[in-house]
Motif scaffolding. Structure first.
Motif, PDB file in Angstrom:
ATOM      1  N   GLU A  51      72.279  58.311  50.170  1.00  0.00           N
ATOM      2  CA  GLU A  51      71.569  59.237  49.283  1.00  0.00           C
ATOM      3  C   GLU A  51      70.100  59.364  49.682  1.00  0.00           C
ATOM      4  OE1 GLU A  51      70.711  59.953  44.542  1.00  0.00           O
ATOM      5  OE2 GLU A  51      70.778  57.891  45.291  1.00  0.00           O
ATOM      6  N   VAL A  52      69.479  58.254  50.018  1.00  0.00           N
ATOM      7  CA  VAL A  52      68.068  58.262  50.415  1.00  0.00           C
ATOM      8  C   VAL A  52      67.900  59.020  51.724  1.00  0.00           C
ATOM      9  CG1 VAL A  52      66.124  56.811  51.130  1.00  0.00           C
ATOM     10  CG2 VAL A  52      67.518  56.162  49.148  1.00  0.00           C
ATOM     11  N   ALA A  53      68.782  58.773  52.675  1.00  0.00           N
ATOM     12  CA  ALA A  53      68.711  59.474  53.960  1.00  0.00           C
ATOM     13  C   ALA A  53      68.801  60.985  53.743  1.00  0.00           C
ATOM     14  CB  ALA A  53      69.833  58.999  54.880  1.00  0.00           C
ATOM     15  N   ARG A  54      69.716  61.408  52.900  1.00  0.00           N
ATOM     16  CA  ARG A  54      69.872  62.837  52.609  1.00  0.00           C
ATOM     17  C   ARG A  54      68.599  63.416  52.004  1.00  0.00           C
ATOM     18  NH1 ARG A  54      70.956  65.384  48.125  1.00  0.00           N
ATOM     19  NH2 ARG A  54      71.629  63.544  46.970  1.00  0.00           N
ATOM     20  N   LEU A  55      68.009  62.708  51.037  1.00  0.00           N
ATOM     21  CA  LEU A  55      66.815  63.212  50.360  1.00  0.00           C
ATOM     22  C   LEU A  55      65.580  63.217  51.259  1.00  0.00           C
ATOM     23  CD1 LEU A  55      67.337  61.527  46.880  1.00  0.00           C
ATOM     24  CD2 LEU A  55      67.527  63.970  47.417  1.00  0.00           C
ATOM     25  N   ILE A  56      65.464  62.208  52.109  1.00  0.00           N
ATOM     26  CA  ILE A  56      64.301  62.113  53.009  1.00  0.00           C
ATOM     27  C   ILE A  56      64.476  62.998  54.247  1.00  0.00           C
ATOM     28  CG2 ILE A  56      63.171  60.492  54.622  1.00  0.00           C
ATOM     29  CD1 ILE A  56      62.978  58.490  52.448  1.00  0.00           C
ATOM     30  N   GLY A  57      65.713  63.422  54.503  1.00  0.00           N
ATOM     31  CA  GLY A  57      65.966  64.234  55.686  1.00  0.00           C
ATOM     32  C   GLY A  57      66.189  63.396  56.919  1.00  0.00           C
ATOM     33  N   ALA A  58      66.750  62.207  56.729  1.00  0.00           N
ATOM     34  CA  ALA A  58      67.025  61.284  57.833  1.00  0.00           C
ATOM     35  C   ALA A  58      68.533  61.185  58.047  1.00  0.00           C
ATOM     36  CB  ALA A  58      66.455  59.905  57.502  1.00  0.00           C
ATOM     37  N   GLN A  59      68.911  60.518  59.117  1.00  0.00           N
ATOM     38  CA  GLN A  59      70.319  60.234  59.374  1.00  0.00           C
ATOM     39  C   GLN A  59      70.735  59.010  58.558  1.00  0.00           C
ATOM     40  OE1 GLN A  59      72.259  62.216  61.396  1.00  0.00           O
ATOM     41  NE2 GLN A  59      70.417  63.482  61.434  1.00  0.00           N
ATOM     42  N   ASP A  60      72.008  58.936  58.167  1.00  0.00           N
ATOM     43  CA  ASP A  60      72.507  57.744  57.485  1.00  0.00           C
ATOM     44  C   ASP A  60      72.177  56.521  58.335  1.00  0.00           C
ATOM     45  OD1 ASP A  60      73.575  59.171  55.420  1.00  0.00           O
ATOM     46  OD2 ASP A  60      75.663  58.632  55.805  1.00  0.00           O
ATOM     47  N   GLY A  61      71.608  55.505  57.709  1.00  0.00           N
ATOM     48  CA  GLY A  61      71.288  54.272  58.408  1.00  0.00           C
ATOM     49  C   GLY A  61      69.988  54.302  59.191  1.00  0.00           C
ATOM     50  N   GLU A  62      69.331  55.465  59.281  1.00  0.00           N
ATOM     51  CA  GLU A  62      68.035  55.540  59.961  1.00  0.00           C
ATOM     52  C   GLU A  62      67.040  54.652  59.209  1.00  0.00           C
ATOM     53  OE1 GLU A  62      64.755  58.987  60.911  1.00  0.00           O
ATOM     54  OE2 GLU A  62      66.878  59.528  60.979  1.00  0.00           O
ATOM     55  N   THR A  63      66.103  54.076  59.919  1.00  0.00           N
ATOM     56  CA  THR A  63      65.155  53.148  59.310  1.00  0.00           C
ATOM     57  C   THR A  63      64.184  53.869  58.376  1.00  0.00           C
ATOM     58  OG1 THR A  63      65.310  51.694  61.226  1.00  0.00           O
ATOM     59  CG2 THR A  63      63.389  51.409  59.815  1.00  0.00           C
ATOM     60  N   GLY A 116      51.691  64.397  46.664  1.00  0.00           N
ATOM     61  CA  GLY A 116      52.862  65.049  46.092  1.00  0.00           C
ATOM     62  C   GLY A 116      52.507  66.382  45.464  1.00  0.00           C
ATOM     63  N   ALA A 117      53.365  67.386  45.705  1.00  0.00           N
ATOM     64  CA  ALA A 117      53.162  68.716  45.132  1.00  0.00           C
ATOM     65  C   ALA A 117      54.347  69.152  44.285  1.00  0.00           C
ATOM     66  CB  ALA A 117      52.916  69.734  46.242  1.00  0.00           C
ATOM     67  N   LEU A 118      55.524  68.612  44.567  1.00  0.00           N
ATOM     68  CA  LEU A 118      56.735  68.965  43.839  1.00  0.00           C
ATOM     69  C   LEU A 118      57.582  67.713  43.666  1.00  0.00           C
ATOM     70  CD1 LEU A 118      58.581  71.237  42.665  1.00  0.00           C
ATOM     71  CD2 LEU A 118      59.651  71.311  44.932  1.00  0.00           C
ATOM     72  N   VAL A 119      58.089  67.522  42.475  1.00  0.00           N
ATOM     73  CA  VAL A 119      58.929  66.363  42.174  1.00  0.00           C
ATOM     74  C   VAL A 119      60.224  66.844  41.545  1.00  0.00           C
ATOM     75  CG1 VAL A 119      59.141  64.313  40.708  1.00  0.00           C
ATOM     76  CG2 VAL A 119      56.992  64.792  41.880  1.00  0.00           C
ATOM     77  N   THR A 151      59.849  63.101  45.821  1.00  0.00           N
ATOM     78  CA  THR A 151      58.509  63.690  45.837  1.00  0.00           C
ATOM     79  C   THR A 151      58.295  64.382  47.176  1.00  0.00           C
ATOM     80  OG1 THR A 151      57.696  61.931  44.393  1.00  0.00           O
ATOM     81  CG2 THR A 151      56.041  63.249  45.547  1.00  0.00           C
ATOM     82  N   LEU A 152      57.919  65.664  47.103  1.00  0.00           N
ATOM     83  CA  LEU A 152      57.651  66.471  48.292  1.00  0.00           C
ATOM     84  C   LEU A 152      56.174  66.820  48.337  1.00  0.00           C
ATOM     85  CD1 LEU A 152      60.625  68.941  47.761  1.00  0.00           C
ATOM     86  CD2 LEU A 152      60.569  67.055  49.391  1.00  0.00           C
ATOM     87  N   ASP A 153      55.627  66.950  49.556  1.00  0.00           N
ATOM     88  CA  ASP A 153      54.232  67.357  49.694  1.00  0.00           C
ATOM     89  C   ASP A 153      54.132  68.883  49.642  1.00  0.00           C
ATOM     90  OD1 ASP A 153      54.905  68.346  52.239  1.00  0.00           O
ATOM     91  OD2 ASP A 153      53.878  66.728  53.306  1.00  0.00           O
ATOM     92  N   GLY A 154      52.940  69.417  49.876  1.00  0.00           N
ATOM     93  CA  GLY A 154      52.713  70.858  49.815  1.00  0.00           C
ATOM     94  C   GLY A 154      53.482  71.654  50.845  1.00  0.00           C
ATOM     95  N   ASP A 155      53.957  70.997  51.902  1.00  0.00           N
ATOM     96  CA  ASP A 155      54.767  71.646  52.931  1.00  0.00           C
ATOM     97  C   ASP A 155      56.257  71.401  52.717  1.00  0.00           C
ATOM     98  OD1 ASP A 155      52.500  72.636  54.313  1.00  0.00           O
ATOM     99  OD2 ASP A 155      52.260  70.699  55.328  1.00  0.00           O
TER     100      ASP A 155
END
Length: 180
Positions: A51-63, A116-119, A151-155
């Motif tokens: 779930e974290v990987a999906r939200l952060i935009g990482a691969q499953d198991g990525e550090t 953070g700009a959007l949550v 939490t997402l930044d302005g970009d």
């Protein structure tokens, strides 16, 4: 058409603190005549849960970097929070360590150039797993709230994912909407 405005009890936890202010949790608890504290249970680099990987935009198991905290209210367990950061943001910073961060992590993120700009918060209810029962002093039938905050930044780049587990009977979440 004018924009609607959302206000939630999460707002103090989403904005950087002023110079010299303590963390938002301690201030929030003190405003209610109580004592809020926290214990960093673990911090460092870990493989990202799916779930974290999906939200952060990482691969499953990525550090990713995680800070696991036990949040206390008057010395009683009140919440278990895992906060995850992309390694490009947190590696080599106090976010990857167990020391208390003056003003809190959101303040440090802002100092590092990540505001953070959007949550987005998703809240579900369920029963605690065995670890959560032990840490939060619950039985297997005590319901918990699970809040996942992105939490997402302005970009629109992810800077933080929080996964919180809270005993339902000890919590109140408030969301207000100003229409028009």
């Amino acid at each position: 058409m004018s924009a609607s405005r959302w206000i939630s009890t999460s707002m103090p936890y989403l904005t950087p603190r002023e110079q010299g202010q303590g963390d938002a949790w301690s201030a929030d608890a003190a405003a209610r005549g109580r004592r809020g504290s926290q214990r960093i249970v673990h911090a460092g680099e870990v493989p990202a849960p799916a779930e974290v990987a999906r939200l952060i935009g990482a691969q499953d198991g990525e550090t990713v970097v995680v800070r696991r905290r036990l949040i206390l209210l008057n010395d009683e367990p009140n919440e278990l929070t895992d906060t995850y950061y992309p390694v490009a943001i947190a590696r080599g910073t106090p976010l990857a360590g167990t020391a208390k961060i003056r003003g809190g992590a959101v303040t440090l993120l802002a100092e590092l150039g990540h505001v953070g700009a959007l949550v987005r918060e998703d809240v579900t209810a369920g029963l605690p797993d065995e670890d959560e029962q032990e840490v939060l002093r619950l039985t297997g039938t005590d319901p918990v709230l699970r809040l996942t905050r992105l939490t997402l930044d302005g970009d629109d780049k992810p800077i933080q994912v929080d996964r919180m587990v809270m005993p339902a009977q000890r919590q109140q979440l408030r969301y207000e909407i100003r229409i028009g």
